[in-house]
Design a protein around this motif. Sequence first.
Motif, PDB file in Angstrom:
ATOM      1  N   SER A 104     -71.768  50.141 -28.100  1.00 33.28           N
ATOM      2  CA  SER A 104     -71.795  51.530 -28.694  1.00 33.28           C
ATOM      3  C   SER A 104     -72.481  52.322 -27.430  1.00 33.28           C
ATOM      4  O   SER A 104     -72.104  53.548 -27.492  1.00 33.28           O
ATOM      5  N   HIS A 105     -73.181  51.910 -26.831  1.00 33.39           N
ATOM      6  CA  HIS A 105     -73.782  52.680 -25.524  1.00 33.39           C
ATOM      7  C   HIS A 105     -72.509  53.068 -24.721  1.00 33.39           C
ATOM      8  O   HIS A 105     -72.260  54.264 -24.335  1.00 33.39           O
ATOM      9  N   LEU A 106     -71.667  52.114 -24.317  1.00 34.31           N
ATOM     10  CA  LEU A 106     -70.325  52.464 -23.682  1.00 34.31           C
ATOM     11  C   LEU A 106     -69.782  53.435 -24.272  1.00 34.31           C
ATOM     12  O   LEU A 106     -69.219  54.482 -23.581  1.00 34.31           O
ATOM     13  N   LEU A 107     -69.295  53.557 -25.701  1.00 35.70           N
ATOM     14  CA  LEU A 107     -68.553  54.496 -26.373  1.00 35.70           C
ATOM     15  C   LEU A 107     -69.405  55.810 -26.267  1.00 35.70           C
ATOM     16  O   LEU A 107     -68.507  56.840 -26.336  1.00 35.70           O
ATOM     17  N   SER A 108     -70.704  55.972 -26.279  1.00 32.64           N
ATOM     18  CA  SER A 108     -71.335  57.166 -26.485  1.00 32.64           C
ATOM     19  C   SER A 108     -71.281  57.799 -24.983  1.00 32.64           C
ATOM     20  O   SER A 108     -71.314  59.045 -24.913  1.00 32.64           O
ATOM     21  N   THR A 109     -71.089  57.002 -23.930  1.00 31.57           N
ATOM     22  CA  THR A 109     -71.339  57.599 -22.629  1.00 31.57           C
ATOM     23  C   THR A 109     -69.712  57.754 -22.020  1.00 31.57           C
ATOM     24  O   THR A 109     -69.365  58.327 -20.999  1.00 31.57           O
ATOM     25  N   ASN A 110     -68.637  57.065 -22.490  1.00 30.56           N
ATOM     26  CA  ASN A 110     -67.325  57.384 -22.111  1.00 30.56           C
ATOM     27  C   ASN A 110     -66.335  56.942 -23.297  1.00 30.56           C
ATOM     28  O   ASN A 110     -65.738  55.814 -23.478  1.00 30.56           O
ATOM     29  N   PRO A 111     -65.934  57.650 -24.383  1.00 33.85           N
ATOM     30  CA  PRO A 111     -65.225  57.536 -25.186  1.00 33.85           C
ATOM     31  C   PRO A 111     -63.772  57.384 -25.028  1.00 33.85           C
ATOM     32  O   PRO A 111     -62.905  56.985 -25.577  1.00 33.85           O
ATOM     33  N   ALA A 112     -63.394  57.970 -23.485  1.00 34.41           N
ATOM     34  CA  ALA A 112     -61.880  57.850 -22.915  1.00 34.41           C
ATOM     35  C   ALA A 112     -61.989  56.532 -22.408  1.00 34.41           C
ATOM     36  O   ALA A 112     -61.548  56.643 -21.141  1.00 34.41           O
ATOM     37  N   LEU A 113     -62.083  55.334 -22.800  1.00 36.26           N
ATOM     38  CA  LEU A 113     -62.223  53.871 -22.110  1.00 36.26           C
ATOM     39  C   LEU A 113     -60.894  53.484 -22.501  1.00 36.26           C
ATOM     40  O   LEU A 113     -60.196  53.745 -23.197  1.00 36.26           O
ATOM     41  N   ASP A 114     -60.760  52.423 -21.637  1.00 41.44           N
ATOM     42  CA  ASP A 114     -59.779  51.448 -21.822  1.00 41.44           C
ATOM     43  C   ASP A 114     -60.092  50.175 -21.717  1.00 41.44           C
ATOM     44  O   ASP A 114     -61.306  49.654 -21.968  1.00 41.44           O
ATOM     45  N   ALA A 115     -59.090  49.001 -21.992  1.00 42.87           N
ATOM     46  CA  ALA A 115     -59.463  47.844 -22.252  1.00 42.87           C
ATOM     47  C   ALA A 115     -60.373  46.910 -21.082  1.00 42.87           C
ATOM     48  O   ALA A 115     -61.169  46.388 -21.528  1.00 42.87           O
ATOM     49  N   SER A 116     -60.084  47.428 -20.038  1.00 44.77           N
ATOM     50  CA  SER A 116     -60.708  46.544 -18.754  1.00 44.77           C
ATOM     51  C   SER A 116     -62.341  47.405 -18.869  1.00 44.77           C
ATOM     52  O   SER A 116     -63.238  46.591 -18.622  1.00 44.77           O
ATOM     53  N   ALA A 117     -62.527  48.378 -19.249  1.00 46.26           N
ATOM     54  CA  ALA A 117     -63.653  49.024 -19.288  1.00 46.26           C
ATOM     55  C   ALA A 117     -64.573  48.220 -20.530  1.00 46.26           C
ATOM     56  O   ALA A 117     -65.746  48.022 -20.234  1.00 46.26           O
ATOM     57  N   VAL A 118     -63.987  47.868 -21.490  1.00 41.27           N
ATOM     58  CA  VAL A 118     -64.671  47.200 -22.633  1.00 41.27           C
ATOM     59  C   VAL A 118     -64.930  45.759 -22.368  1.00 41.27           C
ATOM     60  O   VAL A 118     -65.973  45.233 -22.502  1.00 41.27           O
ATOM     61  N   ARG A 119     -63.892  45.258 -21.498  1.00 37.20           N
ATOM     62  CA  ARG A 119     -64.132  43.943 -21.033  1.00 37.20           C
ATOM     63  C   ARG A 119     -65.352  43.672 -19.985  1.00 37.20           C
ATOM     64  O   ARG A 119     -65.953  42.765 -20.035  1.00 37.20           O
ATOM     65  N   GLU A 120     -65.334  44.872 -19.224  1.00 39.18           N
ATOM     66  CA  GLU A 120     -66.468  44.874 -18.178  1.00 39.18           C
ATOM     67  C   GLU A 120     -67.797  45.011 -18.899  1.00 39.18           C
ATOM     68  O   GLU A 120     -68.629  44.191 -18.711  1.00 39.18           O
ATOM     69  N   ALA A 121     -67.788  45.787 -19.932  1.00 36.66           N
ATOM     70  CA  ALA A 121     -69.184  45.871 -21.022  1.00 36.66           C
ATOM     71  C   ALA A 121     -69.392  44.775 -21.508  1.00 36.66           C
ATOM     72  O   ALA A 121     -70.799  44.542 -21.867  1.00 36.66           O
TER      73      ALA A 121
END
Length: 151
Positions: A104-121
């Motif tokens: 949720s923090h990731l989405l709140s700070t960067n809603p234009a993300l990709d799968a690699s950003a999610v995996r890193e989080a």
Amino acid sequence: MEVRGTLDGEPYHVEVPVWASLLDALEAAGRPLPAGCRGGQCGSCTVTLDGVPAPACVVPAGAAAGAVVETARRAALPMLVEEMAALSATQCGYCAPGLVVALSHLLSTNPALDASAVREALTGHLCRCTGYEAIVTATLAAAARLRFCIP
């Protein structure tokens, strides 16, 4: 040691030993969290501390004095929770609170993300029930909903 702060939007006050962790303080405040490792490696007890995700088991309780602490009760984006449920992204649910806080923090700070950003989080979050792909897919679906402002 006395710890005061804000927990999920409400003031809290607890007395804990000086060696206590934030996880211990939250338990004393009546808000226990899943705690798999108690060493900062599994991510299940992740909360936001003044808006930044942190594993509560390794944060000293004194470091949280005066801070705003949010658990999954308040820090989880409803869209992410809905997508995770719809895609069966978690199974036993033990890791879910920490996952939804971090993602949720990731989405709140960067809603234009990709799968690699999610995996890193997801680094530092252990889930023994899934292969993480459904979690990544659910997060990307929530991101798409956020980008297009679909409630």
